[in-house]
Structure formats: C-alpha cells, structure tokens
Design an enzyme around this catalytic site. Structure first.
Site, short mmCIF file in Angstrom:
data_model
loop_
_atom_site.label_atom_id
_atom_site.label_comp_id
_atom_site.label_asym_id
_atom_site.label_seq_id
_atom_site.Cartn_x
_atom_site.Cartn_y
_atom_site.Cartn_z
N THR A 185 -71.49 46.49 -2.56
CA THR A 185 -72.92 46.24 -2.72
C THR A 185 -73.13 45.74 -4.14
O THR A 185 -73.07 46.51 -5.09
CB THR A 185 -73.73 47.53 -2.48
OG1 THR A 185 -73.41 48.04 -1.18
CG2 THR A 185 -75.22 47.25 -2.55
N LYS A 201 -78.38 43.76 2.22
CA LYS A 201 -77.78 45.08 1.98
C LYS A 201 -78.60 45.88 0.97
O LYS A 201 -78.85 47.08 1.17
CB LYS A 201 -76.35 44.90 1.48
CG LYS A 201 -75.68 46.16 0.97
CD LYS A 201 -75.54 47.23 2.02
CE LYS A 201 -74.74 48.41 1.46
NZ LYS A 201 -74.68 49.55 2.39
N LYS A 225 -78.17 52.70 -8.79
CA LYS A 225 -77.71 51.33 -9.06
C LYS A 225 -78.27 50.34 -8.04
O LYS A 225 -78.76 49.26 -8.41
CB LYS A 225 -76.18 51.32 -9.04
CG LYS A 225 -75.54 49.96 -9.28
CD LYS A 225 -75.15 49.22 -7.99
CE LYS A 225 -74.08 49.94 -7.21
NZ LYS A 225 -73.67 49.13 -6.02
#
Length: 312
Positions: A98, A174, A243
């Site tokens: 990701t 995503k 994150k």
C-alpha cells in the site's frame, strides 16, 4: 495446471509470507528475498529458492514487492542493485504494497524508462486471508501486463478487480478502502463505548449488528476483534493504519478533494499512538472511545482481554 511463472518475491512479512507460499503451492518458480533470512528458510522448505539479494530475486518474469511503506519500496527498487537495475527488459514489477499515489506514478515512469513494466496490485485481506489465498487483488496497469499476471493473481487471491490502465488508480482505490475500514473501526468503537457504558454486553452487541444491519466482513472481523480486545499480535499495525490515512489525505489534497473524516481518523490514530498503542492492531483504534468514556485506563496492558490505552 497453469504454466509456471518465474517470480521473485520481496518481503515476507505478515502478508507476504502467505502470498509467497501460495505461489509456491500453485507451482510457480519462486525466488524469495527478505531482510530476515530465517523467513526465507521457512519458504525454502516449502519449495522456494532463496535469494540472497534483491537483485537475485529480480531475474525472472515478475518480481512482487510486499513491503510496509514507500520508503521500503523505494529502497529495494531504486538502489544500485535494486529492482530497476536488475529486472530484465519486458519483465514486470508488481507492487502489492500500500503505497502513495505519488510513488506509484514515479515507479510507472521509472520502469517505463528502463524498458520494464509496472503494475500496482495491492490487496484487501488480513494475514489469515493471505495464508488461505483468499485475498482480493486490486490491479491497474498496461492491459497486456495485467492479463499476463492472471496466473499469479489467481494463486494468491479469490478475485482480481482491474481498476484501470494507470497503476496509480489501484493505489488510490486501496488507500480509499483502508480509509473506509478505519472509519468503520472508529464509528463502531464509539457505538460500542456508548452501549457498553450502559451495561450492554459488547460481544452480544456486535453479534446483533452483524446479524442484522451490518452483515459485512469488515464489521464481523473488526467488530469481533474489538469486542474480544484481540489487539495483539497485530495483523495490521496501528502505525500502518495511520500511514495509510495520511496517504489518503495527501491524495485528496492533490486532487482537491476534502476528506474531513479522514482528518479526524488521523487524529484518532495519533491519540492511540501517543498512549502506547503503536504496536497494536489498528482495530485498537476503536478502544480509544472506551478509554475516553472512562473505561479501562489504568495500569493494565492493551493486550488481549484488557487494559486501557496507557500502560502507566
């Protein structure tokens, strides 16, 4: 039996280990690299080949990276002996990590300049889904490159969704999905804190919700983890959740799309981390509301079954 693909796999963490093992099980020729070589040894026992360097893992048809963040992907891709320097012309780098939209763009351009292909193919699913080859693959890239990867994706997942010709589209999808999961965790945590303080059993409450209004995997999985307080070991660490929300916010800023809920979720993750929750599963985000409502805050651990946010 499909024709074997010569695959390099870089990153044998919680997700990568299961993905690589399923590629071996499907009959593909897998060369595995990981900084911790004992994880490579486990995979070698299942039939993989050990790669001592990233370069050794990058000599085949495809190299897959499954790493924690942008910095880790950049480190293995752009170095002197990295993927771009080692991957044969016409071969494909698949990023299942990701990563930011900006890095996906940079990787697309860099591989094209080197005569290579780049496909972004992040996945939805936790480590148990990776081990069971039940991931959902979100792929984007040049159509011929994506089509050629079908045997690889079929080995690691139950379904592949192709979302465009530009790899950055898969990265954005995503990130948007992870933002939505974090939003579910936060809102479910607030609702659970409300009913639990009134004396309602939280496990029974989650059973009610997931049997009626919210009969969906994300509610069942994370609701169950939150009700049982199973935050360790982390299937997906809180630091990674923070994150990903930050990356979603960065994408929103670039596209001039306000994401006010994402800003709130970022701050909630910061609260969790500031109170000692960095090592926990990101589902522990849902416990912050309980703590703020006067629930278990004292000297206990944030581990399974108890304790508050702070350990001291």
């Amino acid at each position: 039996m499909v024709d074997a693909v010569k695959v390099g796999f870089v990153g044998l963490g919680n997700m990568g280990a299961g993905m690589a093992a399923n590629l071996v099980e499907a009959g593909h020729d897998v060369a595995a690299y990981n900084r911790s070589q004992h994880k490579v040894a486990v995979l070698v026992q299942k039939g993989a080949r050990a790669a001592r360097t990233v370069a050794e893992a990058s000599g085949g048809d495809v190299v897959i990276t499954m790493l924690a963040d942008d910095a880790a992907v950049e480190a293995v891709t752009f170095g002197v002996d990295g993927i771009i320097a080692s991957l044969p012309s016409g071969a494909t780098h698949v990023s299942s990590s990701t990563i930011s939209v900006a890095l996906a763009e940079r990787l697309t351009d860099a591989h094209a300049a080197a005569g290579q292909r780049f496909v972004a193919a992040p996945v939805f699913g936790r480590p148990e889904a990776a081990a069971a080859a039940k991931l959902f693959v979100v792929a984007a890239g040049e159509p011929a490159a994506v089509q050629a990867l079908s045997p690889v994706f079929d080995a690691i997942g139950q379904r592949t969704f192709v979302v465009g010709d530009d790899p950055k589209a898969a990265s954005l999808v995503k990130l948007s999905g992870n933002f939505l999961i974090a939003s579910v965790i936060e809102s479910l945590g607030e609702a659970m804190a409300l009913v639990e303080k009134a004396g309602v059993d939280k496990q029974e409450y989650v059973e009610l919700l997931t049997s009626t209004l919210f009969n969906a995997p994300v509610y069942k999985t994370y609701g169950g983890l939150m009700a049982r307080e199973e935050f360790e070991p982390a299937g997906f660490a809180a630091t990674l959740g923070l994150k990903d929300v930050r990356l979603a916010l960065a994408a929103g800023e670039s596209l001039q799309v306000p994401l006010p809920v994402a800003s709130l979720i970022r701050d909630r993750f910061l609260t969790l981390l500031a109170n000692g929750g960095a090592h926990l599963d990101w589902s522990a985000l849902g416990k912050v509301a309980t703590w703020e409502a006067g629930g278990q805050k004292g000297g206990g651990s944030w581990g399974s079954g108890g304790g508050g946010v702070g350990g001291k």
